[in-house]
Design a protein around this motif. Structure first.
Motif, PDB file in Angstrom:
ATOM      1  N   ASP A  94       0.791  -1.222   0.107  1.00  0.00           N
ATOM      2  CA  ASP A  94       0.337  -0.102  -0.051  1.00  0.00           C
ATOM      3  C   ASP A  94       0.917   1.140  -0.033  1.00  0.00           C
ATOM      4  O   ASP A  94       0.497   2.288  -0.660  1.00  0.00           O
ATOM      5  N   THR A  95       2.056   1.316   0.911  1.00  0.00           N
ATOM      6  CA  THR A  95       2.947   2.460   0.930  1.00  0.00           C
ATOM      7  C   THR A  95       4.315   1.892   1.036  1.00  0.00           C
ATOM      8  O   THR A  95       4.369   0.693   1.646  1.00  0.00           O
ATOM      9  N   THR A  96       5.176   2.542   0.211  1.00  0.00           N
ATOM     10  CA  THR A  96       6.489   2.062   0.591  1.00  0.00           C
ATOM     11  C   THR A  96       7.467   3.487   0.525  1.00  0.00           C
ATOM     12  O   THR A  96       7.207   4.530  -0.058  1.00  0.00           O
ATOM     13  N   ALA A  97       8.295   3.336   1.323  1.00  0.00           N
ATOM     14  CA  ALA A  97       9.292   4.636   1.487  1.00  0.00           C
ATOM     15  C   ALA A  97      10.786   4.250   0.571  1.00  0.00           C
ATOM     16  O   ALA A  97      11.195   3.366   0.928  1.00  0.00           O
ATOM     17  N   VAL A  98      11.029   5.227  -0.100  1.00  0.00           N
ATOM     18  CA  VAL A  98      12.119   4.992  -0.985  1.00  0.00           C
ATOM     19  C   VAL A  98      13.010   6.366  -1.134  1.00  0.00           C
ATOM     20  O   VAL A  98      12.508   7.674  -0.804  1.00  0.00           O
ATOM     21  N   GLN A  99      14.202   6.277  -1.475  1.00  0.00           N
ATOM     22  CA  GLN A  99      15.137   7.523  -1.632  1.00  0.00           C
ATOM     23  C   GLN A  99      15.183   7.745  -3.070  1.00  0.00           C
ATOM     24  O   GLN A  99      15.252   6.817  -3.915  1.00  0.00           O
ATOM     25  N   LEU A 100      15.542   9.071  -3.286  1.00  0.00           N
ATOM     26  CA  LEU A 100      16.055   9.236  -4.639  1.00  0.00           C
ATOM     27  C   LEU A 100      17.210   8.710  -5.341  1.00  0.00           C
ATOM     28  O   LEU A 100      18.112   8.503  -4.645  1.00  0.00           O
ATOM     29  N   GLY A 101      16.979   8.168  -6.552  1.00  0.00           N
ATOM     30  CA  GLY A 101      17.890   7.001  -6.913  1.00  0.00           C
ATOM     31  C   GLY A 101      17.899   5.748  -6.688  1.00  0.00           C
ATOM     32  O   GLY A 101      18.370   4.725  -7.583  1.00  0.00           O
ATOM     33  N   ASP A 102      16.779   5.352  -5.925  1.00  0.00           N
ATOM     34  CA  ASP A 102      16.656   3.852  -5.746  1.00  0.00           C
ATOM     35  C   ASP A 102      15.462   3.235  -6.530  1.00  0.00           C
ATOM     36  O   ASP A 102      14.941   4.073  -7.422  1.00  0.00           O
ATOM     37  N   SER A 103      15.515   2.055  -6.771  1.00  0.00           N
ATOM     38  CA  SER A 103      14.764   1.387  -7.687  1.00  0.00           C
ATOM     39  C   SER A 103      13.647   0.549  -6.756  1.00  0.00           C
ATOM     40  O   SER A 103      13.890  -0.027  -5.590  1.00  0.00           O
ATOM     41  N   THR A 104      12.525   0.311  -7.202  1.00  0.00           N
ATOM     42  CA  THR A 104      11.399  -0.230  -6.456  1.00  0.00           C
ATOM     43  C   THR A 104      10.343  -0.973  -7.467  1.00  0.00           C
ATOM     44  O   THR A 104      10.405  -0.550  -8.763  1.00  0.00           O
ATOM     45  N   THR A 105      10.083  -1.932  -6.953  1.00  0.00           N
ATOM     46  CA  THR A 105       8.942  -2.830  -7.829  1.00  0.00           C
ATOM     47  C   THR A 105       7.583  -2.907  -7.418  1.00  0.00           C
ATOM     48  O   THR A 105       7.389  -3.061  -6.098  1.00  0.00           O
ATOM     49  N   LEU A 106       6.778  -2.162  -8.458  1.00  0.00           N
ATOM     50  CA  LEU A 106       5.199  -2.130  -7.941  1.00  0.00           C
ATOM     51  C   LEU A 106       4.598  -3.643  -8.580  1.00  0.00           C
ATOM     52  O   LEU A 106       4.923  -4.064  -9.670  1.00  0.00           O
ATOM     53  N   GLN A 107       3.592  -3.996  -7.776  1.00  0.00           N
ATOM     54  CA  GLN A 107       2.948  -5.233  -8.118  1.00  0.00           C
ATOM     55  C   GLN A 107       1.419  -5.172  -7.997  1.00  0.00           C
ATOM     56  O   GLN A 107       0.941  -4.586  -7.223  1.00  0.00           O
ATOM     57  N   CYS A 108       0.883  -5.677  -9.089  1.00  0.00           N
ATOM     58  CA  CYS A 108      -0.229  -5.478  -9.345  1.00  0.00           C
ATOM     59  C   CYS A 108      -1.202  -6.889  -9.688  1.00  0.00           C
ATOM     60  O   CYS A 108      -0.473  -7.867 -10.681  1.00  0.00           O
ATOM     61  N   SER A 109      -1.942  -7.354  -8.813  1.00  0.00           N
ATOM     62  CA  SER A 109      -2.349  -9.128  -9.025  1.00  0.00           C
ATOM     63  C   SER A 109      -4.065  -8.950  -9.265  1.00  0.00           C
ATOM     64  O   SER A 109      -4.732  -8.081  -8.878  1.00  0.00           O
ATOM     65  N   LEU A 110      -4.283  -9.703 -10.170  1.00  0.00           N
ATOM     66  CA  LEU A 110      -5.461 -10.147 -10.633  1.00  0.00           C
ATOM     67  C   LEU A 110      -5.752 -11.298  -9.965  1.00  0.00           C
ATOM     68  O   LEU A 110      -5.456 -12.163 -10.133  1.00  0.00           O
ATOM     69  N   LEU A 111      -6.856 -11.049  -8.930  1.00  0.00           N
ATOM     70  CA  LEU A 111      -7.262 -12.048  -7.863  1.00  0.00           C
ATOM     71  C   LEU A 111      -8.605 -12.613  -7.928  1.00  0.00           C
ATOM     72  O   LEU A 111      -9.478 -12.019  -8.712  1.00  0.00           O
ATOM     73  N   SER A 112      -8.834 -13.793  -7.505  1.00  0.00           N
ATOM     74  CA  SER A 112      -9.932 -14.443  -7.564  1.00  0.00           C
ATOM     75  C   SER A 112     -10.425 -15.096  -6.227  1.00  0.00           C
ATOM     76  O   SER A 112      -9.440 -15.674  -5.664  1.00  0.00           O
ATOM     77  N   SER A 113     -11.655 -14.855  -5.560  1.00  0.00           N
ATOM     78  CA  SER A 113     -11.926 -15.474  -4.391  1.00  0.00           C
ATOM     79  C   SER A 113     -12.197 -17.195  -4.375  1.00  0.00           C
ATOM     80  O   SER A 113     -12.732 -17.701  -3.409  1.00  0.00           O
ATOM     81  N   THR A 121      12.026  14.384  -7.610  1.00  0.00           N
ATOM     82  CA  THR A 121      11.053  14.353  -6.705  1.00  0.00           C
ATOM     83  C   THR A 121       9.507  14.149  -7.209  1.00  0.00           C
ATOM     84  O   THR A 121       8.583  13.861  -6.711  1.00  0.00           O
ATOM     85  N   SER A 122       9.401  14.366  -8.820  1.00  0.00           N
ATOM     86  CA  SER A 122       8.382  14.285  -9.447  1.00  0.00           C
ATOM     87  C   SER A 122       7.832  12.764  -9.521  1.00  0.00           C
ATOM     88  O   SER A 122       6.851  12.503  -9.864  1.00  0.00           O
ATOM     89  N   ASP A 123       8.818  12.018  -9.331  1.00  0.00           N
ATOM     90  CA  ASP A 123       8.387  10.396  -9.316  1.00  0.00           C
ATOM     91  C   ASP A 123       7.797   9.918  -8.095  1.00  0.00           C
ATOM     92  O   ASP A 123       7.052   8.859  -7.993  1.00  0.00           O
ATOM     93  N   PHE A 124       7.644  10.621  -6.947  1.00  0.00           N
ATOM     94  CA  PHE A 124       6.749  10.383  -5.918  1.00  0.00           C
ATOM     95  C   PHE A 124       5.357  10.621  -6.058  1.00  0.00           C
ATOM     96  O   PHE A 124       5.085  11.567  -6.861  1.00  0.00           O
ATOM     97  N   GLY A 125       4.539   9.921  -5.601  1.00  0.00           N
ATOM     98  CA  GLY A 125       3.291   9.805  -5.562  1.00  0.00           C
ATOM     99  C   GLY A 125       2.373   8.608  -5.592  1.00  0.00           C
ATOM    100  O   GLY A 125       3.274   7.664  -5.214  1.00  0.00           O
ATOM    101  N   THR A 126       1.353   8.550  -5.878  1.00  0.00           N
ATOM    102  CA  THR A 126       0.419   7.168  -5.723  1.00  0.00           C
ATOM    103  C   THR A 126       0.259   6.603  -7.258  1.00  0.00           C
ATOM    104  O   THR A 126      -0.273   7.421  -8.279  1.00  0.00           O
TER     105      THR A 126
END
Length: 273
Positions: A135-154, A208-213
Protein backbone atom coordinates in the motif's frame (compact mmCIF):
# COMPACT_ATOMS: atom_id res chain seq x y z
CA UNK A 1 -20.48 -1.14 -15.82
CA UNK A 2 -20.08 1.69 -13.32
CA UNK A 3 -16.42 0.79 -12.86
CA UNK A 4 -15.89 0.83 -16.61
CA UNK A 5 -17.46 4.27 -16.89
CA UNK A 6 -15.41 5.60 -13.99
CA UNK A 7 -12.28 4.26 -15.62
CA UNK A 8 -13.17 5.90 -18.88
CA UNK A 9 -13.75 9.28 -17.22
CA UNK A 10 -10.32 8.94 -15.64
CA UNK A 11 -8.58 7.92 -18.86
CA UNK A 12 -10.27 10.21 -21.35
CA UNK A 13 -11.39 13.76 -20.66
CA UNK A 14 -11.84 14.85 -24.29
CA UNK A 15 -15.63 14.83 -23.96
CA UNK A 16 -18.47 13.42 -21.91
CA UNK A 17 -18.98 9.89 -23.18
CA UNK A 18 -21.73 7.32 -22.95
CA UNK A 19 -20.79 3.75 -22.05
CA UNK A 20 -21.93 0.89 -24.31
CA UNK A 21 -21.35 -2.65 -23.00
CA UNK A 22 -22.08 -5.26 -25.68
CA UNK A 23 -21.76 -8.98 -26.04
CA UNK A 24 -19.51 -10.30 -28.77
CA UNK A 25 -21.36 -10.20 -32.13
CA UNK A 26 -23.86 -7.52 -31.12
CA UNK A 27 -24.78 -4.34 -33.02
CA UNK A 28 -24.44 -0.73 -31.89
CA UNK A 29 -25.73 2.60 -33.19
CA UNK A 30 -23.95 5.82 -32.15
CA UNK A 31 -26.07 8.94 -32.71
CA UNK A 32 -24.43 12.37 -32.84
CA UNK A 33 -26.54 15.59 -33.05
CA UNK A 34 -25.35 17.80 -35.92
CA UNK A 35 -27.40 20.28 -37.90
CA UNK A 36 -26.72 20.46 -41.64
CA UNK A 37 -27.06 24.25 -41.51
CA UNK A 38 -24.62 24.82 -38.65
CA UNK A 39 -22.33 21.79 -39.02
CA UNK A 40 -21.53 21.19 -42.67
CA UNK A 41 -18.42 19.11 -41.95
CA UNK A 42 -18.56 15.85 -39.99
CA UNK A 43 -15.89 13.39 -38.84
CA UNK A 44 -15.99 10.19 -36.81
CA UNK A 45 -12.91 9.04 -34.88
CA UNK A 46 -11.87 5.89 -33.05
CA UNK A 47 -9.32 5.70 -30.24
CA UNK A 48 -8.45 2.34 -28.77
CA UNK A 49 -6.98 2.37 -25.28
CA UNK A 50 -3.29 3.14 -25.53
CA UNK A 51 -3.36 3.60 -29.32
CA UNK A 52 -3.33 6.54 -31.73
CA UNK A 53 -6.56 8.09 -33.03
CA UNK A 54 -7.97 6.70 -36.29
CA UNK A 55 -10.39 8.49 -38.62
CA UNK A 56 -13.43 6.30 -39.25
CA UNK A 57 -15.42 8.56 -41.60
CA UNK A 58 -15.25 12.09 -42.97
CA UNK A 59 -17.45 14.19 -45.22
CA UNK A 60 -19.39 17.34 -46.05
CA UNK A 61 -23.16 17.69 -45.81
CA UNK A 62 -24.68 14.28 -46.63
CA UNK A 63 -21.62 12.97 -48.48
CA UNK A 64 -19.76 11.03 -45.78
CA UNK A 65 -17.22 8.36 -46.68
CA UNK A 66 -15.84 5.55 -44.57
CA UNK A 67 -12.04 5.37 -44.61
CA UNK A 68 -9.76 2.35 -44.63
CA UNK A 69 -9.86 -0.01 -42.71
CA UNK A 70 -13.47 0.83 -41.80
CA UNK A 71 -14.86 0.80 -45.36
CA UNK A 72 -16.43 -2.63 -45.03
CA UNK A 73 -19.92 -4.03 -44.58
CA UNK A 74 -19.75 -3.98 -40.78
CA UNK A 75 -19.54 -0.17 -40.65
CA UNK A 76 -22.22 2.22 -41.86
CA UNK A 77 -22.60 5.98 -41.54
CA UNK A 78 -25.78 7.95 -42.21
CA UNK A 79 -26.63 11.63 -41.91
CA UNK A 80 -30.03 13.23 -41.48
CA UNK A 81 -31.02 16.85 -41.08
CA UNK A 82 -30.24 17.02 -37.37
CA UNK A 83 -28.02 14.01 -36.60
CA UNK A 84 -25.45 11.60 -37.94
CA UNK A 85 -25.23 7.90 -37.06
CA UNK A 86 -22.33 5.47 -36.97
CA UNK A 87 -23.50 1.84 -36.99
CA UNK A 88 -21.25 -1.12 -36.24
CA UNK A 89 -22.53 -4.66 -36.85
CA UNK A 90 -21.20 -7.92 -35.41
CA UNK A 91 -18.86 -6.17 -32.98
CA UNK A 92 -15.56 -7.82 -32.08
CA UNK A 93 -12.89 -7.14 -29.48
CA UNK A 94 -11.01 -5.07 -32.07
CA UNK A 95 -13.96 -2.65 -32.08
CA UNK A 96 -13.52 -1.89 -28.38
CA UNK A 97 -12.56 1.79 -28.17
CA UNK A 98 -13.72 5.36 -27.67
CA UNK A 99 -15.69 6.72 -30.64
CA UNK A 100 -16.45 10.41 -30.96
CA UNK A 101 -17.85 12.74 -33.59
CA UNK A 102 -16.58 16.16 -34.60
CA UNK A 103 -18.48 18.68 -36.69
CA UNK A 104 -18.52 22.34 -37.61
CA UNK A 105 -17.58 24.73 -40.38
CA UNK A 106 -14.39 25.46 -42.33
CA UNK A 107 -13.22 27.74 -39.51
CA UNK A 108 -14.40 25.99 -36.36
CA UNK A 109 -14.61 22.30 -35.48
CA UNK A 110 -16.10 20.98 -32.22
CA UNK A 111 -16.20 17.57 -30.55
CA UNK A 112 -19.92 16.95 -30.11
CA UNK A 113 -20.30 13.60 -28.39
CA UNK A 114 -18.33 10.51 -27.40
CA UNK A 115 -19.09 6.83 -26.89
CA UNK A 116 -17.10 4.24 -24.96
CA UNK A 117 -17.68 0.78 -26.46
CA UNK A 118 -16.63 -2.28 -24.47
CA UNK A 119 -17.11 -5.81 -25.77
CA UNK A 120 -17.51 -8.74 -23.41
CA UNK A 121 -16.15 -11.94 -24.94
CA UNK A 122 -15.13 -14.18 -22.02
CA UNK A 123 -16.47 -15.46 -18.73
CA UNK A 124 -14.38 -14.18 -15.87
CA UNK A 125 -15.93 -14.93 -12.48
CA UNK A 126 -17.66 -12.01 -10.82
CA UNK A 127 -15.26 -12.32 -7.89
CA UNK A 128 -12.22 -11.23 -9.92
CA UNK A 129 -10.62 -8.00 -8.70
CA UNK A 130 -7.29 -6.17 -8.77
CA UNK A 131 -5.08 -5.57 -5.74
CA UNK A 132 -1.78 -3.71 -5.50
CA UNK A 133 1.01 -4.32 -3.00
CA UNK A 134 2.42 -2.76 -0.97
CA UNK A 135 0.00 0.00 0.00
CA UNK A 136 2.85 2.38 0.90
CA UNK A 137 6.60 2.17 0.52
CA UNK A 138 9.39 4.59 1.49
CA UNK A 139 12.24 5.08 -0.98
CA UNK A 140 15.08 7.48 -1.58
CA UNK A 141 15.98 9.32 -4.79
CA UNK A 142 18.04 7.09 -7.04
CA UNK A 143 16.59 3.89 -5.58
CA UNK A 144 14.61 1.35 -7.60
CA UNK A 145 11.41 -0.30 -6.46
CA UNK A 146 9.00 -2.86 -7.91
CA UNK A 147 5.27 -2.25 -8.00
CA UNK A 148 3.01 -5.30 -8.03
CA UNK A 149 -0.49 -5.58 -9.47
CA UNK A 150 -2.42 -8.81 -8.93
CA UNK A 151 -5.59 -10.03 -10.63
CA UNK A 152 -7.21 -12.10 -7.87
CA UNK A 153 -10.10 -14.50 -7.54
CA UNK A 154 -11.81 -15.53 -4.33
CA UNK A 155 -12.74 -18.88 -5.84
CA UNK A 156 -10.97 -21.98 -4.59
CA UNK A 157 -9.99 -23.12 -8.08
CA UNK A 158 -6.93 -21.72 -9.84
CA UNK A 159 -7.45 -18.71 -12.10
CA UNK A 160 -5.98 -18.85 -15.60
CA UNK A 161 -4.32 -15.57 -16.51
CA UNK A 162 -6.15 -13.83 -19.39
CA UNK A 163 -4.07 -13.63 -22.55
CA UNK A 164 -3.70 -10.65 -24.89
CA UNK A 165 -4.80 -8.12 -22.34
CA UNK A 166 -3.53 -4.62 -21.58
CA UNK A 167 -2.04 -3.41 -18.31
CA UNK A 168 -1.76 0.35 -17.75
CA UNK A 169 0.10 2.18 -14.99
CA UNK A 170 -0.82 5.69 -13.83
CA UNK A 171 0.85 8.13 -11.46
CA UNK A 172 -1.03 10.73 -9.43
CA UNK A 173 1.31 13.38 -8.06
CA UNK A 174 0.89 15.43 -4.93
CA UNK A 175 -1.91 17.94 -4.62
CA UNK A 176 -4.84 17.82 -7.04
CA UNK A 177 -2.91 16.78 -10.15
CA UNK A 178 -4.72 14.37 -12.45
CA UNK A 179 -3.37 10.84 -12.95
CA UNK A 180 -1.20 10.45 -16.04
CA UNK A 181 -0.29 7.34 -18.02
CA UNK A 182 3.36 6.39 -17.41
CA UNK A 183 3.44 2.88 -18.90
CA UNK A 184 1.22 0.81 -21.16
CA UNK A 185 1.84 -2.85 -21.89
CA UNK A 186 -0.50 -4.28 -24.51
CA UNK A 187 -0.91 -8.02 -25.10
CA UNK A 188 0.35 -8.58 -21.58
CA UNK A 189 0.41 -12.03 -20.02
CA UNK A 190 0.46 -12.23 -16.25
CA UNK A 191 2.52 -14.60 -14.14
CA UNK A 192 0.35 -17.47 -12.90
CA UNK A 193 0.44 -17.62 -9.09
CA UNK A 194 -2.30 -20.12 -8.31
CA UNK A 195 -5.40 -18.05 -7.62
CA UNK A 196 -3.87 -14.83 -8.95
CA UNK A 197 -2.16 -13.31 -11.98
CA UNK A 198 0.71 -10.96 -11.14
CA UNK A 199 1.95 -7.99 -13.19
CA UNK A 200 5.02 -5.99 -12.12
CA UNK A 201 6.54 -2.62 -12.92
CA UNK A 202 10.10 -1.66 -11.95
CA UNK A 203 10.55 2.04 -11.27
CA UNK A 204 13.69 4.10 -10.60
CA UNK A 205 13.05 7.37 -8.78
CA UNK A 206 15.08 9.97 -10.65
CA UNK A 207 13.61 13.16 -9.17
CA UNK A 208 10.96 14.33 -6.71
CA UNK A 209 8.23 14.27 -9.38
CA UNK A 210 8.42 10.47 -9.34
CA UNK A 211 6.92 10.38 -5.85
CA UNK A 212 3.14 9.95 -5.60
CA UNK A 213 0.50 7.24 -5.87
CA UNK A 214 0.77 4.67 -8.65
CA UNK A 215 -2.31 2.85 -9.95
CA UNK A 216 -2.55 -0.13 -12.26
CA UNK A 217 -5.50 -0.90 -14.53
CA UNK A 218 -6.06 -4.30 -16.13
CA UNK A 219 -8.21 -4.16 -19.26
CA UNK A 220 -9.85 -7.56 -19.68
CA UNK A 221 -13.15 -9.06 -20.78
CA UNK A 222 -14.87 -5.78 -21.53
CA UNK A 223 -13.92 -4.30 -18.17
CA UNK A 224 -11.27 -1.99 -16.76
CA UNK A 225 -10.28 -3.17 -13.29
CA UNK A 226 -8.38 -0.65 -11.16
CA UNK A 227 -6.02 -1.39 -8.31
CA UNK A 228 -6.11 0.29 -4.91
CA UNK A 229 -2.88 2.19 -5.55
CA UNK A 230 0.66 2.12 -4.13
CA UNK A 231 2.03 5.30 -2.55
CA UNK A 232 5.73 6.03 -2.96
CA UNK A 233 6.99 8.34 -0.23
CA UNK A 234 10.38 9.93 0.36
CA UNK A 235 12.33 8.23 3.12
CA UNK A 236 12.37 10.34 6.28
CA UNK A 237 15.46 10.07 8.45
CA UNK A 238 14.83 9.07 12.04
CA UNK A 239 15.65 11.99 14.42
CA UNK A 240 17.60 9.53 16.58
CA UNK A 241 19.75 8.65 13.57
CA UNK A 242 20.44 12.34 12.99
CA UNK A 243 21.43 12.85 16.66
CA UNK A 244 23.67 9.78 16.66
CA UNK A 245 25.24 10.88 13.38
CA UNK A 246 25.95 14.30 14.84
CA UNK A 247 27.51 12.80 17.98
CA UNK A 248 29.63 10.48 15.87
CA UNK A 249 30.89 13.42 13.82
CA UNK A 250 31.73 15.33 17.01
CA UNK A 251 33.58 12.33 18.45
CA UNK A 252 35.61 11.88 15.27
CA UNK A 253 36.45 15.59 15.24
CA UNK A 254 37.56 15.54 18.90
CA UNK A 255 39.63 12.38 18.32
CA UNK A 256 41.30 13.95 15.32
CA UNK A 257 42.16 17.10 17.29
CA UNK A 258 43.53 15.03 20.19
CA UNK A 259 45.69 12.92 17.89
CA UNK A 260 46.91 16.04 16.13
CA UNK A 261 47.73 17.74 19.47
CA UNK A 262 49.59 14.69 20.80
CA UNK A 263 51.55 14.39 17.58
CA UNK A 264 52.40 18.09 17.72
CA UNK A 265 53.66 17.82 21.31
CA UNK A 266 55.73 14.76 20.45
CA UNK A 267 57.31 16.60 17.55
CA UNK A 268 58.11 19.62 19.70
CA UNK A 269 59.63 17.35 22.38
CA UNK A 270 61.97 15.65 19.93
CA UNK A 271 63.00 18.99 18.49
CA UNK A 272 63.73 20.37 21.96
CA UNK A 273 65.78 17.29 22.88
Amino acid sequence: MIRGLAAFILLRTVCKCNLFLLELGGNVNFSCPSSLKEHRFIQWYKQSLGMMIQTVASGVYREINLLNPFNNTRFQVHRKDDETNLIISSVSKEDEAVYFCQSGTEYSQTFIKGFFLTVKDCNLPATVYVKQTPDTTAVQLGDSTTLQCSLLSSQETSTQCPRNRSVHWFRAGSGNSHPSVIYTHRNSTGEDMGRSCVYRLSKTLQDTSDFGTYYCAVVTCGEILFGNGTKLEATELDPLVLVLGGLLFCCLTVNFLLVYKIHRRASDHFKGG
